[in-house]
Design an enzyme around this catalytic site. Structure first.
Site, PDB file in Angstrom:
ATOM      1  N   TYR A  20      23.135  30.752  55.882  1.00 12.05           N
ATOM      2  CA  TYR A  20      22.393  31.995  55.641  1.00 12.05           C
ATOM      3  C   TYR A  20      23.072  32.999  54.715  1.00 12.05           C
ATOM      4  CZ  TYR A  20      19.543  29.918  59.241  1.00 12.05           C
ATOM      5  OH  TYR A  20      18.753  29.039  59.943  1.00 12.05           O
ATOM      6  N   HIS A  61       3.597  15.608  66.364  1.00 12.90           N
ATOM      7  CA  HIS A  61       4.015  16.994  66.113  1.00 12.90           C
ATOM      8  C   HIS A  61       3.764  17.301  64.631  1.00 12.90           C
ATOM      9  CE1 HIS A  61       6.013  20.748  67.075  1.00 12.90           C
ATOM     10  NE2 HIS A  61       6.396  20.702  65.807  1.00 12.90           N
ATOM     11  N   ALA A  62       3.004  18.375  64.362  1.00 11.25           N
ATOM     12  CA  ALA A  62       2.574  18.655  62.983  1.00 11.25           C
ATOM     13  C   ALA A  62       3.767  18.808  62.040  1.00 11.25           C
ATOM     14  CB  ALA A  62       1.747  19.930  62.962  1.00 11.25           C
ATOM     15  N   ARG A  78      15.121  29.012  62.666  1.00  9.26           N
ATOM     16  CA  ARG A  78      14.204  29.214  61.536  1.00  9.26           C
ATOM     17  C   ARG A  78      12.872  29.822  61.980  1.00  9.26           C
ATOM     18  NH1 ARG A  78      13.530  23.007  59.724  1.00  9.26           N
ATOM     19  NH2 ARG A  78      15.766  23.306  59.568  1.00  9.26           N
ATOM     20  N   TYR A  79      12.384  29.438  63.145  1.00 11.07           N
ATOM     21  CA  TYR A  79      11.071  29.941  63.586  1.00 11.07           C
ATOM     22  C   TYR A  79      11.176  31.379  64.071  1.00 11.07           C
ATOM     23  CZ  TYR A  79       9.995  24.966  63.444  1.00 11.07           C
ATOM     24  OH  TYR A  79       9.843  23.657  63.047  1.00 11.07           O
ATOM     25  N   HIS A 135      -0.057  26.971  58.325  1.00 10.64           N
ATOM     26  CA  HIS A 135       1.407  26.870  58.441  1.00 10.64           C
ATOM     27  C   HIS A 135       1.919  25.664  57.647  1.00 10.64           C
ATOM     28  CE1 HIS A 135       5.371  27.034  60.512  1.00 10.64           C
ATOM     29  NE2 HIS A 135       5.313  25.726  60.325  1.00 10.64           N
ATOM     30  N   GLU A 136       1.325  24.514  57.896  1.00  9.69           N
ATOM     31  CA  GLU A 136       1.788  23.283  57.233  1.00  9.69           C
ATOM     32  C   GLU A 136       1.582  23.346  55.724  1.00  9.69           C
ATOM     33  OE1 GLU A 136       3.636  21.364  58.719  1.00  9.69           O
ATOM     34  OE2 GLU A 136       3.223  22.113  60.721  1.00  9.69           O
ATOM     35  N   HIS A 143       4.236  25.041  53.767  1.00 17.04           N
ATOM     36  CA  HIS A 143       5.380  24.190  53.394  1.00 17.04           C
ATOM     37  C   HIS A 143       5.074  23.442  52.099  1.00 17.04           C
ATOM     38  CE1 HIS A 143       7.693  24.805  57.024  1.00 17.04           C
ATOM     39  NE2 HIS A 143       6.795  24.270  57.826  1.00 17.04           N
ATOM     40  N   GLU A 145       9.388  28.394  56.972  1.00 15.69           N
ATOM     41  CA  GLU A 145       8.472  28.450  58.119  1.00 15.69           C
ATOM     42  C   GLU A 145       7.529  29.652  58.047  1.00 15.69           C
ATOM     43  OE1 GLU A 145       8.154  25.980  59.957  1.00 15.69           O
ATOM     44  OE2 GLU A 145       9.988  24.916  59.399  1.00 15.69           O
ATOM     45  N   HIS A 174      11.702  19.527  68.953  1.00 15.85           N
ATOM     46  CA  HIS A 174      12.808  19.804  68.030  1.00 15.85           C
ATOM     47  C   HIS A 174      14.167  19.455  68.613  1.00 15.85           C
ATOM     48  CE1 HIS A 174       9.281  22.108  66.932  1.00 15.85           C
ATOM     49  NE2 HIS A 174       9.757  22.245  65.714  1.00 15.85           N
ATOM     50  N   TRP A 180      19.956  25.824  80.265  1.00 13.53           N
ATOM     51  CA  TRP A 180      18.632  25.939  79.637  1.00 13.53           C
ATOM     52  C   TRP A 180      17.782  26.967  80.365  1.00 13.53           C
ATOM     53  CZ3 TRP A 180      15.763  25.039  75.519  1.00 13.53           C
ATOM     54  CH2 TRP A 180      14.371  24.916  75.623  1.00 13.53           C
ATOM     55  N   ARG A 212      16.229  30.681  79.373  1.00 14.28           N
ATOM     56  CA  ARG A 212      14.780  30.940  79.484  1.00 14.28           C
ATOM     57  C   ARG A 212      14.548  32.219  80.291  1.00 14.28           C
ATOM     58  NH1 ARG A 212      10.510  27.784  77.421  1.00 14.28           N
ATOM     59  NH2 ARG A 212       9.929  26.473  79.191  1.00 14.28           N
TER      60      ARG A 212
HETATM   61  O1  X8Z Z   1       7.154  22.969  64.747  1.00 12.30           O
HETATM   62  C1  X8Z Z   1       6.412  23.809  64.279  1.00 12.30           C
HETATM   63  C2  X8Z Z   1       5.486  23.458  63.119  1.00 12.30           C
HETATM   64  C3  X8Z Z   1       6.068  22.440  62.228  1.00 12.30           C
HETATM   65  S1  X8Z Z   1       7.425  23.010  61.317  1.00 12.30           S
HETATM   66  C4  X8Z Z   1       4.186  22.926  63.664  1.00 12.30           C
HETATM   67  N1  X8Z Z   1       6.359  25.057  64.830  1.00 12.30           N
HETATM   68  C5  X8Z Z   1       7.193  25.434  65.956  1.00 12.30           C
HETATM   69  C6  X8Z Z   1       6.773  24.688  67.213  1.00 12.30           C
HETATM   70  O2  X8Z Z   1       5.686  24.100  67.238  1.00 12.30           O
HETATM   71  O3  X8Z Z   1       7.528  24.707  68.176  1.00 12.30           O
HETATM   72  C7  X8Z Z   1       5.550  26.168  64.349  1.00 12.30           C
HETATM   73  C8  X8Z Z   1       5.785  27.286  65.321  1.00 12.30           C
HETATM   74  C9  X8Z Z   1       6.987  26.908  66.128  1.00 12.30           C
HETATM   75 ZN    ZN Z   2       6.872  24.430  59.886  1.00 17.56          ZN
END
Ligand code: X8Z
Ligand code: ZN
Length: 596
Positions: free
Chosen positions: A207, A337-338, A504-505, A367-368, A371, A395, A495, A467, A471
């Protein structure tokens, strides 16, 4: 004077040939590395695409091998780069050297056996997640995949059923724990060989500031937005208590994690109907409208593309439509997962997503595509700069566009006939807060956990306790039933087994509000920022394009200046956007407990 300097420079170059390496040698070295790494990245990209579209033993092995080759080559170049550490380099070369050393999410150690083992286990973990199912009572005919579970979590209000699917989905993770630990161990060894304390230290060094300063920056940002989150949490808890009763939801303690409309409790917008403010409901339901109109998956993506082209971006290439995956195939396992891809690091853009016709997925498509349009915007940069200014920027782009999905915009698309009047803004704002504000602590805590896992501060014997401690600390939620170390609940979030950094999110959820505000100003929007849409505005498009085209060629602060007119990430943009809602929440929460 000039001439003298020139002669001196020439002299220093010739004299260096026999001693220390020169800037010219550094340039040659980087040119060679970039060309080789591009080839390997493309090979690994193609293999990964096939692996996650067709989960089989073979695609897993092929992808692991290609990934191994790419990682081993990158490590080799990163180590060789040390040769130029004491050479005065022009800024672009110095930046490339730095990025080369930070390029790997999972660095491999020099022992080839360990490199092979790490990439094999990592591929297996992602595949295991992709295949994840919950089969109630072990009955094969009743198996539910993540799409089925997502739907139940979104719509069921039966706490018993919610607990059942919540617990069911979390059974996918314990079998992953051993391999997860081993990948941590091996990659840490790789990180040490590159001069870092552990893999987490590499993640925090991305960063353009010292890693410790970055951690402090995150704390600062969280403190900025936390008061708003606490109000949203208190209001939500009260409403859930009204719905489920005092035996299920405590008055002033944490909210049980299975009641928030999402399997990870990361976004709460599915609870909106239960939480809607009286008299301030927008009066339309985008999910219902899309379904009613029998909108197809491809049409959903076309709407997304249409937003970007309205800003002046070129349409997506024909190959995008031929090669993307929009619908879950019935006959095989895929990682649903998108995700967005740039398979040749040039113009072979694709998304892979199992689209459901909902407002949520409408947002995710934007969102996608964010990218993909970013990837194409920087594809003229040298390979090492073909990346987001930082990963939070990547993101944030599509989410910024999605903040422009306003009622007026939906009218332009013909999806609704008339925009609700401003007195209904509160409902829309609450919907958005349940998505964006609820997400903030979740976005932060995943890597707070992982960084300590990488550093060894959290040992495998404490994974689950640590964990749930996080939370509780950040989100104010608790597990719906006791969760000992026989569980591995972090592993039920994509993830984690896929080793995708998550901070990043969190950054994106701050940055997108800064981008939206600045681009709305460029577009000349005089309304309150929640009503602004940059749809169709070429000036805003131009500003966005210029920021995106920089890729990672400059420190992210430079890109932020271009995109938002400031050099600091700032949580106040979130607070300002939601200001009327925050006031309203404080009013609603009067006399009720806040915090946990
Ligand atoms: O993983 C994602 C995207 C792909 S980069 C769908 N997101 C995070 C998640 O789903 O946990 C977007 C928001 C947070
Ligand atoms: Zn993304």
């Amino acid at each position: 004077m000039r001439r003298f300097a020139l002669i001196l420079a020439f002299f220093s170059i010739t004299s260096c040939r026999t001693g220390a390496p020169t800037a010219e040698e550094a340039r040659k070295f980087l040119d060679g590395a970039e060309s080789d790494l591009l080839t390997r990245a493309n090979e690994a990209g193609r293999a990964a695409w096939v692996q996650s579209n067709f989960i089989t033993q073979d695609t897993e092995a092929i992808s692991a091998k290609a990934n191994e080759r790419s990682i081993v080559a990158t490590v080799k170049y990163a180590k060789e780069a040390a040769r130029f550490d004491n050479v005065q380099l022009p800024p672009d070369l110095a930046r490339k050297m730095k990025l080369l050393k930070l390029a790997l999410t999972l660095p491999a150690p020099s022992d080839p056996k360990e490199a092979e083992e790490m990439t094999r286990l990592a591929a297996g973990l992602e595949a295991a997640y992709g295949k994840g199912k919950y089969c109630p009572g072990g009955d094969e005919k009743k198996c539910m995949n993540i799409d089925d579970i997502t739907k139940i979590m979104a719509s069921s209000r039966d706490p018993k059923q919610l607990l059942d699917v919540w617990s069911g989905w979390h059974t996918i993770a314990p079998p992953m724990k051993k391999d997860f630990e081993r990948v941590v161990e091996i990659s840490n060894k790789g990180a040490k060989e590159l001069g870092f304390a552990n893999t987490g230290a590499i993640w925090r060094s991305q960063y353009d500031m010292p890693a410790d300063d970055f951690s402090k920056e995150l704390d600062r940002l969280w403190e900025q937005v936390k008061p708003l989150y606490v109000q949203l949490h208190a209001y939500t808890r009260w409403k859930l208590r009204e719905k489920y009763g005092k035996d299920v939801v405590p008055e002033n303690g944490p909210i049980p994690a299975h009641l928030l409309g999402n399997i990870w409790a990361q976004q709460w917008d599915n609870l909106y109907p239960m939480l809607a403010p009286a008299g301030a409901d927008p009066g339309y339901d985008l999910t219902a409208i899309l379904k009613q109109r029998k909108t197809g998956a491809m049409q959903m993506v076309k709407y997304g593309e249409g937003f970007f082209t309205s800003l002046g971006f070129d349409p997506l290439p024909e190959t995008f439509w031929q090669r993307s995956l929009f619908v879950r195939p019935r006959d095989r396992d895929v990682v649903c997962h998108a995700s967005a891809w740039d398979v040749d690091n040039d113009n072979d853009l694709r998304i892979k997503m199992c689209i459901d016709i909902t407002a949520d997925d409408f947002n995710t498509i934007h969102h996608e595509l964010g990218h993909n349009f970013y990837q194409r915007a920087y594809n003229k940069q040298p390979f090492l700069f073909r990346s987001g200014a930082n990963d939070g920027f990547h993101e944030a782009v599509g989410d910024t566009i999605a903040l422009s999905i306003t009622p007026d915009y939906l009218v332009k698309l013909g999806l609704i006939s008339k925009a609700p009047d401003p007195s209904k803004d509160l409902g829309l704002m609450l919907q958005r807060a349940l998505d964006k504000v609820a997400f903030l602590p979740f976005g932060l805590l995943i890597d707070q956990w992982r960084w300590k896992v990488f550093s060894g501060e959290i040992t495998p014997e404490q994974y689950n306790k640590a964990w749930w401690d996080l939370r509780l600390k950040y989100q104010g939620i608790a597990p719906p039933s006791p969760r000992g170390e026989e569980f591995f609940d972090a592993g039920a979030k994509y993830h984690v087994p896929a080793y995708v950094p998550y901070t990043r999110y969190f950054l994106a959820h701050i940055l997108q509000f800064q981008f939206h505000k600045a681009l709305s100003e460029t577009a000349g929007c005089k309304d309150t920022v929640n009503r602004c849409s940059i749809y169709g505005n070429k000036e805003a498009g131009q500003r966005l394009m210029e920021g995106l085209a920089m890729g990672q060629s400059k420190p992210w602060q430079d890109a932020l200046e271009k995109l938002a007119g400031t050099r600091q990430t700032d949580g106040n943009a979130v607070r300002a956007y939601f200001e009327p809602l925050e006031k309203w929440l404080i009013e609603q929460n009067k006399g009720k407990p806040t915090g946990w």
